[in-house]
Motif scaffolding. Structure first.
Motif, PDB file in Angstrom:
ATOM      1  N   PRO A 103       0.821  -1.202   0.000  1.00 11.16           N
ATOM      2  CA  PRO A 103       0.000   0.000   0.000  1.00 11.16           C
ATOM      3  C   PRO A 103       0.861   1.262   0.000  1.00 11.16           C
ATOM      4  CG  PRO A 103      -0.776  -1.581   1.631  1.00 11.16           C
ATOM      5  CD  PRO A 103       0.535  -2.075   1.127  1.00 11.16           C
ATOM      6  N   TYR A 110     -12.810   4.160   1.241  1.00 14.85           N
ATOM      7  CA  TYR A 110     -11.701   3.571   1.994  1.00 14.85           C
ATOM      8  C   TYR A 110     -11.132   2.376   1.230  1.00 14.85           C
ATOM      9  CZ  TYR A 110     -12.640   6.391   6.141  1.00 14.85           C
ATOM     10  OH  TYR A 110     -12.779   7.441   7.008  1.00 14.85           O
ATOM     11  N   ASP A 111      -9.833   2.191   1.389  1.00 15.96           N
ATOM     12  CA  ASP A 111      -9.155   1.100   0.676  1.00 15.96           C
ATOM     13  C   ASP A 111      -9.415  -0.256   1.333  1.00 15.96           C
ATOM     14  OD1 ASP A 111      -7.520   2.606  -1.408  1.00 15.96           O
ATOM     15  OD2 ASP A 111      -6.951   3.643   0.442  1.00 15.96           O
ATOM     16  N   ILE A 161     -14.269  -3.870  -1.798  1.00 18.43           N
ATOM     17  CA  ILE A 161     -13.382  -3.342  -0.765  1.00 18.43           C
ATOM     18  C   ILE A 161     -12.987  -4.479   0.176  1.00 18.43           C
ATOM     19  CG2 ILE A 161     -13.171  -1.717   1.163  1.00 18.43           C
ATOM     20  CD1 ILE A 161     -15.340  -0.019  -0.209  1.00 18.43           C
ATOM     21  N   ILE A 192      -5.088  -5.379   0.514  1.00 18.53           N
ATOM     22  CA  ILE A 192      -5.005  -4.270  -0.443  1.00 18.53           C
ATOM     23  C   ILE A 192      -3.874  -4.527  -1.441  1.00 18.53           C
ATOM     24  CG2 ILE A 192      -4.457  -1.813  -0.717  1.00 18.53           C
ATOM     25  CD1 ILE A 192      -5.737  -1.397   2.080  1.00 18.53           C
ATOM     26  N   THR A 203      -2.887   5.382   1.391  1.00 16.91           N
ATOM     27  CA  THR A 203      -3.860   4.342   1.727  1.00 16.91           C
ATOM     28  C   THR A 203      -4.685   4.764   2.941  1.00 16.91           C
ATOM     29  OG1 THR A 203      -2.418   2.618   0.853  1.00 16.91           O
ATOM     30  CG2 THR A 203      -4.126   1.936   2.405  1.00 16.91           C
TER      31      THR A 203
END
Length: 323
Positions: A41, A100-101, A124, A297, A45
């Protein structure tokens, strides 16, 4: 989206599917599997933690998540549902819309399953921490402890301490959540199903709150004066019960045990006013939840469950757990 989520909740209620999964029901084998080489990330992030409630353990979980995120260099926001399903569904909807990641969810109970499914549908990464929803397809990874073990550890201690003969007041964390189901199951398996003289004379939902634990214990001592032990499914309720018992001058007559290993509970064990707790590693769960979220992620893959063991704390080892 909120109307859709609430409609789905109603549909699930009608269908009878709002049963919380026990933490032990997920595959507890192994740790992180070999990653598939995804990229790490970036500093931009963003993750969020959707907390279940406002109590000592949840605060410790939040602190661990935020500290780990800061160490890694990513932004982590926390939103507290205060044990309200509708509030948590709103927060899930907002988190999705905010982009949001990854989302770390400590579910109020399995009625938030439609929200978890919405996160997955949005693509997600979703990590459930400490509490589960009842469909493992609705989240990527569970990070937490096996709540059946917590109840088992309590039951084994009570059996040893009382010889299996006791009259119990049982304080539940919110009814129907995965922690409540698992801890109750463990207590039944280790104590109630094998010791006929271990009898639950009173039980209630203490909502995992200290003031509720105190209020309920005060009522019990009036209505059930023969109670010999209060088994609380978290330390907040247990500490509230302790205050009530001490105020009534009955500490020599009533044992008290809890779950979480809160610092106040550990100190009370050392002081001789609290008898036992089961340590739940909030720092370990929170830190690992962030690691897993960021790994997802970046394209990493994990086993469905990453387990952090429970540990018994008594007067014999309490000093080792005091920060």
């Amino acid at each position: 989206m909120k109307k859709k989520l609430l409609s789905l909740v109603a549909m699930l209620c009608c269908a009878g599917f709002l049963l919380c999964a026990c933490s032990g029901g997920a595959d507890a084998g192994g740790g992180a599997a070999q990653g598939d080489g995804g990229s790490a990330p970036s500093g931009n992030t963003r993750i969020c933690f959707l907390a279940q409630a406002n109590n000592t353990f949840q605060a410790s979980l939040r602190d661990a998540i935020e500290a780990k995120a800061k160490d890694i260099g990513v932004k982590a926001d926390t939103f507290n549902a205060d044990n309200d399903v509708s509030t948590q569904l709103d927060q899930i909807e907002s988190a999705i819309a905010s982009g949001y990641d990854a989302i770390i969810l400590c579910a109020v109970d399995s009625a938030v399953l439609p929200g978890a499914q919405a996160v997955k549908d949005a693509g997600i990464p979703l990590v459930c921490v400490n509490m589960l929803v009842d469909d493992e397809n609705a989240y990527d990874v569970y990070v937490g402890s096996d709540d059946v073990d917590a109840g088992t550890i309590q039951g084994d201690w009570v059996k040893e301490k009382t010889g299996g003969k006791c009259k119990i007041g049982l304080l539940h964390v919110p009814m129907g959540c995965s922690a409540e189901i698992g801890r109750t199951q463990g207590l039944k398996q280790s104590l109630l199903d094998v010791c006929p003289d271990a009898v639950v004379v009173a039980e209630d939902d203490g909502k995992a709150q200290i003031d509720e634990g105190m209020r309920i214990a005060e009522d019990w001592m009036q209505t059930y004066p023969d109670i010999t032990i209060i088994i609380a499914q978290n330390d907040a309720m247990g500490l509230g019960a302790m205050q009530a018992v001490m105020s009534a001058g009955k500490k020599d007559d009533i044992l008290i045990c809890g779950v979480d290993g809160d610092q106040d509970a550990v100190q009370a064990i050392l002081d001789g006013t609290y008898d036992m707790t089961v340590f739940q590693n909030a720092e370990g769960q929170g830190s690992k939840a962030v690691e897993v979220a960021l790994g997802l992620i970046g394209g990493e893959t994990y086993d469905k469950s990453v387990m952090i063991p429970f540990e018994a704390i008594t007067a014999d080892n309490a000093a080792d757990y005091l920060a």
